[in-house]
Enzyme design. Structure first.
Site, PDB file in Angstrom:
ATOM      1  CD  GLU A 153      -2.958  -1.045   0.244  1.00 40.76           C
ATOM      2  OE1 GLU A 153      -3.042  -0.012  -0.466  1.00 40.76           O
ATOM      3  OE2 GLU A 153      -3.697  -2.024   0.104  1.00 40.76           O
ATOM      4  CB  CYS A 156      -1.739   7.011   1.124  1.00 42.10           C
ATOM      5  SG  CYS A 156      -2.676   5.750   1.950  1.00 42.10           S
TER       6      CYS A 156
END
Ligand code: ADP
Length: 489
Positions: free
Chosen positions: A257, A291
């Site tokens: 990720e 993010c």
């Protein structure tokens, strides 16, 4: 509760094979409060040898743990979910202290983190295989799933608890053992959570905790050891690339990720109130350090001036202050270096011709605080539009043409999240379909949910966390071909 009382309840050591230990070379490192720069505690600083001992314990526990019934593993996760909610105040406090977000947002993170434990307690008993007859009738196919084996879980500092439960939850559900390496900036939450998992009944050796400042040598030692079968990493694309290269030696299963650069697109037919609410959430949640944060705003000319005016009005109302002391004040960025990086991007955008609408000045005093900042008329190729900002800065760009904004949105090496605001659902869905991202929010600024698959395309990563897909990352598939027809047995 005083600002630092909770720290005393954390065991500042490594957890290896069910025992809390100091680092083999007795070294430790300080953990700081980013609001003040004060030292909160000293944590043991694991060496590569300590990490390999943790892997040896995970490896030794793997076979027995894989035999524990799915129902028992589900019960452990359910107990952990309940305990986490019961201890929400304690966890929220430690998250706010070491990471800097407000207590309110830290409570939000605890609930989000707990939901991963509940979700995966439910998924643990729903790992399905398949049985079928081969098309030519010669074989019966039995397709089953097994735990991958010992996993290395590397987590970042921005969600010190939720990024852990998002990995530990499915690993426990699938029957994998673990070596957990949290970010060195936020190890206290991880230590507290490790205690909680033990109290919830996780057997010794299943979850091992390695806190360290020597990330590179510790991770590289683990990746080179053939007992490790998987690595799951959340962090920057830069470090993700290093971890992937290390994982190549033993062809490990990987989940990555990585970074994002989410466009936030407001069309002429958007509901402006909803778009402002969504922008506040997508930009300021976690002080912009997510993010999935909206990184660049594209607003149609028709709504542009109103959007810029309203957003800067809301941004200007926000007060800065220490998160752990309560209230809804916005906390600091994680480090001084992070603040310098954000400020440099703002200055660069101004040099490129952007207009500063609000914020943009480093406040005096201790702590790495940065004010909510709005930049208007930012050139599409300014560094701030092309780089993950990780701070409370909204660079806004005007558009008129749908195809042009779509091209700009997709002109990125990463593709994690995107946000689209339009009251015409068909248009929003058409755009969503053409966006090169793993996730799209339509008329919402928050999309993360344990029941939905989180992850990106392009250089934003590999694999998905959460959803029905999340547990598959920790399972390997075995196909057994059985000769003959069932009726002939
Ligand atoms: P961020 O930019 O969010 O701080 P990083 O990618 O630097 O994210 O860090 C994410 C995780 O990766 C942390 O646990 C950190 O300790 C770890 N890490 C940092 N450098 C390395 C490295 N060279 N090898 C392996 N892990 C690393």
């Amino acid at each position: 509760m005083g600002a630092t009382d909770t720290v005393g309840t954390v065991t500042p050591r490594l957890f290896i094979g069910g025992i809390w230990k100091t680092a083999s070379d007795k070294s430790d490192f300080p953990v700081h409060d980013p609001s003040t720069g004060d030292t909160l505690a000293f944590m043991s600083d694991a060496t590569p040898e300590d990490a390999l001992e943790a892997l040896a314990c995970a490896s030794a526990a793997q076979a027995t743990w894989a035999q524990v019934s799915p129902g028992t593993r589900a019960d452990i996760l359910r107990r952990a979910f309940e305990r986490l909610l019961a201890d929400a105040d304690k966890f929220a406090h430690i998250i706010a202290l070491e990471m800097g977000k407000s207590l309110e947002q830290a409570h939000g993170e605890v609930r989000y983190a707990a939901d991963f434990l509940r979700w995966f307690s439910e998924e643990a008993v729903r790992v399905h295989g398949r049985y079928q007859t081969a098309p030519n009738g010669a074989l019966q196919h039995l397709i089953t799933k097994k735990p991958v084996g010992p996993c290395l879980l590397i987590t970042p500092w921005n969600f010190p608890l939720a990024m852990l439960t998002r990995k530990v939850g499915p690993a426990v559900a699938a029957g994998c053992t673990m070596v957990v390496k949290p970010a060195e900036l936020t190890p206290l939450t991880a230590a507290m959570f490790t205690s909680l998992m033990c109290e919830a009944g996780l057997p010794s050796g299943v979850m091992n905790l390695i806190t360290t400042t020597r990330a590179e040598s510790v991770v590289s030692a683990l990746l080179s050891d053939a007992r490790l079968k998987k690595v799951s990493f959340t962090g920057s694309t830069r470090v993700g690339r290093i971890v992937l290269a290390g994982a190549a030696q033993n062809i490990l299963r990987t989940s990555m990720e990585l970074g994002g650069n989410a466009p936030f697109i407001v069309f002429d037919d958007a509901n402006l109130d909803a778009a402002i609410d969504g922008a506040l959430q997508a930009k300021l949640r976690n002080i912009g350090q997510a993010c999935t944060a909206a990184n660049r705003f594209y607003v149609h000319s028709y709504l542009y001036d109103d959007f810029v005016g309203r957003l800067s009005e809301e941004f200007s109302k926000i007060e800065l202050g220490c998160g752990a002391l309560g209230g809804d004040r916005m906390g600091p960025l994680i480090t001084e270096a992070a603040r310098e990086n954000v400020h440099a991007m703002v200055l660069d955008a101004l040099e490129q011709g952007a207009t500063l609408i609000c914020g943009g000045e480093i406040p005096p005093g201790p702590g790495s605080f940065y004010p909510p900042t709005v930049l208007s008329d930012v050139p599409a190729d300014a560094r701030i539009m092309r780089t993950e900002v990780f701070g409370p800065v909204a660079p806004i760009c005007r558009f008129d043409d749908q195809n042009a904004v779509l091209a700009l949105s997709n002109d990125s090496e990463v593709g994690l999240a995107a946000y689209v605001y339009s009251q015409e659902l068909q248009r929003a869905l058409d755009i969503a379909e053409q966006l090169q991202t793993g996730m799209v929010g339509v008329n919402t600024g928050i999309i993360s949910d344990p029941a939905a698959p989180f992850g990106g395309v392009k250089q934003s990563g590999l694999g998905r966390e959460g959803g029905m897909e999340g547990i598959d990352e920790y399972l390997s598939i075995q196909y057994t071909g059985i000769a003959g027809r069932l009726s002939e047995r």
